[in-house]
Scaffold this active site. Structure first.
Site, PDB file in Angstrom:
ATOM      1  N   TRP A 105       0.733  -1.076   0.057  1.00 23.82           N
ATOM      2  CA  TRP A 105      -0.129   0.147   0.019  1.00 23.82           C
ATOM      3  C   TRP A 105       1.136   1.015  -0.054  1.00 23.82           C
ATOM      4  O   TRP A 105       1.687   1.372   0.801  1.00 23.82           O
ATOM      5  CB  TRP A 105      -0.777  -0.013   1.115  1.00 23.82           C
ATOM      6  CG  TRP A 105      -1.547   1.427   1.191  1.00 23.82           C
ATOM      7  CD1 TRP A 105      -2.598   1.978   0.307  1.00 23.82           C
ATOM      8  CD2 TRP A 105      -1.447   2.599   2.130  1.00 23.82           C
ATOM      9  NE1 TRP A 105      -2.716   3.014   0.668  1.00 23.82           N
ATOM     10  CE2 TRP A 105      -1.939   3.731   1.633  1.00 23.82           C
ATOM     11  CE3 TRP A 105      -0.516   2.643   3.209  1.00 23.82           C
ATOM     12  CZ2 TRP A 105      -2.202   5.041   2.461  1.00 23.82           C
ATOM     13  CZ3 TRP A 105      -0.527   3.899   3.827  1.00 23.82           C
ATOM     14  CH2 TRP A 105      -1.361   4.781   3.593  1.00 23.82           C
ATOM     15  N   GLU A 115      -2.844  -2.682  -2.785  1.00 22.63           N
ATOM     16  CA  GLU A 115      -4.078  -2.110  -2.313  1.00 22.63           C
ATOM     17  C   GLU A 115      -4.328  -0.809  -2.674  1.00 22.63           C
ATOM     18  O   GLU A 115      -3.552   0.132  -2.464  1.00 22.63           O
ATOM     19  CB  GLU A 115      -3.781  -2.166  -0.606  1.00 22.63           C
ATOM     20  CG  GLU A 115      -4.957  -1.486   0.105  1.00 22.63           C
ATOM     21  CD  GLU A 115      -4.694  -1.526   1.530  1.00 22.63           C
ATOM     22  OE1 GLU A 115      -3.519  -2.002   2.043  1.00 22.63           O
ATOM     23  OE2 GLU A 115      -5.650  -1.162   2.389  1.00 22.63           O
ATOM     24  N   LYS A 124      -6.916   3.001  -2.773  1.00 21.79           N
ATOM     25  CA  LYS A 124      -7.428   3.717  -1.721  1.00 21.79           C
ATOM     26  C   LYS A 124      -8.159   4.788  -2.640  1.00 21.79           C
ATOM     27  O   LYS A 124      -7.765   5.320  -3.792  1.00 21.79           O
ATOM     28  CB  LYS A 124      -6.375   4.058  -0.777  1.00 21.79           C
ATOM     29  CG  LYS A 124      -7.095   5.170   0.188  1.00 21.79           C
ATOM     30  CD  LYS A 124      -6.142   5.008   1.469  1.00 21.79           C
ATOM     31  CE  LYS A 124      -6.680   5.989   2.469  1.00 21.79           C
ATOM     32  NZ  LYS A 124      -5.769   5.943   3.854  1.00 21.79           N
ATOM     33  N   ASP A 138      -9.752  -2.929   0.645  1.00 19.11           N
ATOM     34  CA  ASP A 138      -9.889  -2.586   2.246  1.00 19.11           C
ATOM     35  C   ASP A 138     -11.460  -1.771   2.273  1.00 19.11           C
ATOM     36  O   ASP A 138     -11.753  -1.219   1.417  1.00 19.11           O
ATOM     37  CB  ASP A 138      -8.555  -1.612   2.257  1.00 19.11           C
ATOM     38  CG  ASP A 138      -8.779  -1.178   3.852  1.00 19.11           C
ATOM     39  OD1 ASP A 138      -9.789  -0.844   4.606  1.00 19.11           O
ATOM     40  OD2 ASP A 138      -7.753  -1.066   4.538  1.00 19.11           O
ATOM     41  N   HIS A 165     -11.721   1.665   1.926  1.00 17.94           N
ATOM     42  CA  HIS A 165     -11.189   2.452   0.949  1.00 17.94           C
ATOM     43  C   HIS A 165     -12.073   2.812  -0.282  1.00 17.94           C
ATOM     44  O   HIS A 165     -11.687   3.330  -1.180  1.00 17.94           O
ATOM     45  CB  HIS A 165      -9.828   1.831   0.454  1.00 17.94           C
ATOM     46  CG  HIS A 165      -8.880   1.866   1.445  1.00 17.94           C
ATOM     47  ND1 HIS A 165      -7.338   1.429   1.219  1.00 17.94           N
ATOM     48  CD2 HIS A 165      -8.734   2.150   2.785  1.00 17.94           C
ATOM     49  CE1 HIS A 165      -6.525   1.484   2.138  1.00 17.94           C
ATOM     50  NE2 HIS A 165      -7.416   2.040   3.187  1.00 17.94           N
ATOM     51  N   HIS A 206      -8.746  -6.406   3.399  1.00 17.42           N
ATOM     52  CA  HIS A 206      -8.445  -5.797   4.693  1.00 17.42           C
ATOM     53  C   HIS A 206      -9.921  -5.322   5.420  1.00 17.42           C
ATOM     54  O   HIS A 206     -10.447  -4.532   4.653  1.00 17.42           O
ATOM     55  CB  HIS A 206      -7.718  -4.217   4.509  1.00 17.42           C
ATOM     56  CG  HIS A 206      -6.331  -4.666   4.410  1.00 17.42           C
ATOM     57  ND1 HIS A 206      -5.167  -3.746   4.340  1.00 17.42           N
ATOM     58  CD2 HIS A 206      -5.558  -5.852   4.458  1.00 17.42           C
ATOM     59  CE1 HIS A 206      -4.129  -4.206   4.301  1.00 17.42           C
ATOM     60  NE2 HIS A 206      -4.074  -5.503   4.308  1.00 17.42           N
ATOM     61  N   ASP A 226     -11.940   6.793   5.812  1.00 20.70           N
ATOM     62  CA  ASP A 226     -11.338   5.490   6.280  1.00 20.70           C
ATOM     63  C   ASP A 226     -10.803   5.721   7.634  1.00 20.70           C
ATOM     64  O   ASP A 226      -9.620   5.847   7.895  1.00 20.70           O
ATOM     65  CB  ASP A 226     -10.044   5.720   4.985  1.00 20.70           C
ATOM     66  CG  ASP A 226      -9.040   4.338   5.422  1.00 20.70           C
ATOM     67  OD1 ASP A 226      -9.505   3.230   5.651  1.00 20.70           O
ATOM     68  OD2 ASP A 226      -7.929   4.641   5.238  1.00 20.70           O
ATOM     69  N   ASP A 238     -10.873   3.512  10.139  1.00 21.75           N
ATOM     70  CA  ASP A 238     -10.197   2.613  10.825  1.00 21.75           C
ATOM     71  C   ASP A 238     -10.818   2.123  12.193  1.00 21.75           C
ATOM     72  O   ASP A 238      -9.921   1.655  13.137  1.00 21.75           O
ATOM     73  CB  ASP A 238      -8.503   2.600  10.796  1.00 21.75           C
ATOM     74  CG  ASP A 238      -8.159   2.613   9.353  1.00 21.75           C
ATOM     75  OD1 ASP A 238      -8.005   1.204   8.996  1.00 21.75           O
ATOM     76  OD2 ASP A 238      -7.416   3.304   8.749  1.00 21.75           O
ATOM     77  N   ASP A 294      -7.778  -4.911   9.518  1.00 18.06           N
ATOM     78  CA  ASP A 294      -6.980  -3.658   9.411  1.00 18.06           C
ATOM     79  C   ASP A 294      -7.769  -2.476   9.942  1.00 18.06           C
ATOM     80  O   ASP A 294      -8.500  -1.780   9.292  1.00 18.06           O
ATOM     81  CB  ASP A 294      -6.630  -3.054   8.025  1.00 18.06           C
ATOM     82  CG  ASP A 294      -5.757  -1.959   7.635  1.00 18.06           C
ATOM     83  OD1 ASP A 294      -5.087  -1.511   8.878  1.00 18.06           O
ATOM     84  OD2 ASP A 294      -5.688  -1.578   6.666  1.00 18.06           O
TER      85      ASP A 294
HETATM   86  C1  RNT Z   1      -3.965   2.610   4.635  1.00 14.60           C
HETATM   87  C2  RNT Z   1      -4.190   1.117   4.378  1.00 14.60           C
HETATM   88  C3  RNT Z   1      -3.038   0.142   4.861  1.00 14.60           C
HETATM   89  C4  RNT Z   1      -2.652   0.372   6.038  1.00 14.60           C
HETATM   90  C5  RNT Z   1      -1.730  -0.502   6.914  1.00 14.60           C
HETATM   91  C6  RNT Z   1      -0.990  -0.114   8.060  1.00 14.60           C
HETATM   92  O1  RNT Z   1      -4.969   3.189   4.508  1.00 14.60           O
HETATM   93  O2  RNT Z   1      -5.441   0.394   4.807  1.00 14.60           O
HETATM   94  O3  RNT Z   1      -3.379  -1.112   4.623  1.00 14.60           O
HETATM   95  O4  RNT Z   1      -3.802   0.521   6.964  1.00 14.60           O
HETATM   96  O5  RNT Z   1      -0.527  -0.856   5.686  1.00 14.60           O
HETATM   97 ZN    ZN Z   2      -5.545  -1.399   4.480  1.00 11.55          ZN
END
Ligand code: RNT
Ligand code: ZN
Length: 418
Positions: free
Chosen positions: A187, A226, A228, A259, A262, A286, A294, A296, A326
């Protein structure tokens, strides 16, 4: 809950599901076989051990300052072991390059070696865990202007290519040592805050950097890439967008990582699975919970997660997907965050595995869509929680309520002393 009650409730549930053509014993076996890749970075707010004082950058942010953050590799390992002890099944740990065992010295990203991860491999072996890996393309002076693999300066691109190259080599070593392919995720935070007038050039650079990286082939690791939508500080432009990586992944036969945080808030990752798996062999996920962006947040059982698990189970592609967690919430007990999220993912898979799919498909194929919807609604109140309790009991892990107490005790005995 008393063991006899859990067993009695399970027996009743088993009969109810059997009447719908669902074999709960088979479901439990399949559930136990689903390995989750636990992200190491929930233990310490994505700081790692290269230069923890340097802080986190690259468009991602951990908010909150709940006490008890892991500050050493030993603490990260202890916290992960604690979390794993509260989970049924066999799992994986997902490391980032900045979590190497650098012995207190500064080792730059273009210098890291498999040896820096040997203590992790030894720990994983002893703990019956497998490892996955990530190059770290953020939190570094050479990523400070927002670009890494797509940078206009060739020297900076070369630095990051060298880093990823080394990370793939480390992944190969981990996969070989542990007898299970190590999934290496790329990523790159690359992007910019404001209007970018040369979007094509950065994307071309990223494509070319990746092409160079993937020139080498390995047999004990698998790559994934990955995308985003945007990050903090990259609101206007992200080089590695979904279109970019979808194009790259399909044309280069590389695995894509999706993810759940994302994409646009109303866009669902679950609906992408059946399309992408027509054109590529495997997918990495993820599992996250974005709130408005995003963010998290800790994963919970919600529609997004259920739809995700249902798609995978309904397509019968558990063997073609890799499921990693994630998220990084620093506002609550961090071990609790793992346990809630990992157990939520397992609950979602259980819910999906218990679906009377044959009957639902019969309804669908004969145009009986009221019946299809009605049965889907019924599934929500079928005794799937009794099957969950039984799963925990027979896997020798505490029930949810017991977990709360157990984690509170760890907080009192261990975390609060940090
Ligand atoms: C970031 C991505 C990535 C990170 C990790 C820490 O937006 O989701 O995967 O969260 O690599
Ligand atoms: Zn991620």
């Amino acid at each position: 809950m008393k063991e006899s009650l859990v067993k009695a409730a399970y027996e009743a549930a088993k009969e109810q599901y059997a009447a719908l053509g669902v074999d709960t014993e088979q479901v439990l076996n399949r559930l136990a076989g689903i390995s989750l890749s636990l992200h190491c970075w929930q233990t310490d707010d994505v700081l790692g051990f290269e230069n923890p004082e340097g802080g986190l950058s690259g468009g991602i942010a951990a908010t909150g300052n709940f006490p008890g953050r892991a500050r050493t590799i030993e603490e990260v390992k202890a916290d992960l072991s604690k979390a794993v002890s509260l989970l049924a099944g066999k799992h994986r740990v997902n490391l980032h390059a900045i979590y190497g065992d650098f012995d207190g010295k500064y080792v730059d990203r273009d210098q890291i070696e498999p040896a820096h991860f040997q203590s992790w491999i030894d720990w994983a072996k002893a703990s019956n865990l497998k490892l996955d890996f990530n190059c770290t393309l953020f939190s570094h002076s050479k990523s400070a202007d927002g670009f890494t693999l797509s940078h206009k300066d060739k020297a900076i691109r070369d630095f990051w290519i060298e880093h990823v190259d080394r990370c793939r080599r480390i992944s190969e070593h981990m996969g070989k040592e542990l007898g299970s392919d190590c999934i290496h995720n790329i990523w790159a935070p690359d992007g910019s805050k404001d209007i970018t007038v040369d979007r094509y050039a950065y994307r071309k650079n990223l494509r070319d950097s990746l092409d160079r990286i993937f020139e080498k082939n390995y047999t004990n690791m698998k790559d994934c890439i990955e995308c985003k939508l945007f990050g903090i500080g990259s609101e206007s432009y992200v080089v590695g967008s979904h279109e970019f990586y979808m194009g790259y992944g399909i044309s280069r036969k590389q695995m894509i990582t999706l993810d759940m945080g994302h994409f646009h808030p109303t866009e669902s990752v679950s609906d992408k699975i059946s399309s992408l798996l027509l054109f590529s062999d495997e997918l990495m996920f993820h599992v996250s919970r974005g709130i408005r962006w995003d963010s998290d947040h800790v994963v919970i059982v919600n529609d997004d997660l259920l739809n995700f698990a249902q798609e995978i189970v309904r397509m019968d592609v558990l063997n073609r997907v890799h499921v990693g967690l994630d998220y990084f919430d620093a506002s609550i007990n961090r071990i609790g965050a793992y346990v809630i999220g990992a157990r939520a993912a397992q609950k979602a898979f259980l819910f999906a595995l218990l679906e009377p799919l044959k009957k639902l498909r019969e309804y669908e194929d004969s145009g009986r869509w009221f019946e299809r919807l009605a049965l889907l609604e019924e599934c929500k109140i079928l005794p799937w929680t009794a099957v969950w309790d039984y799963f925990c009991l027979t896997s020798n892990v505490p029930s949810g309520l017991e977990c709360i107490e157990d984690i509170a005790k760890y907080e009192k005995d261990v975390l609060s002393k940090r």
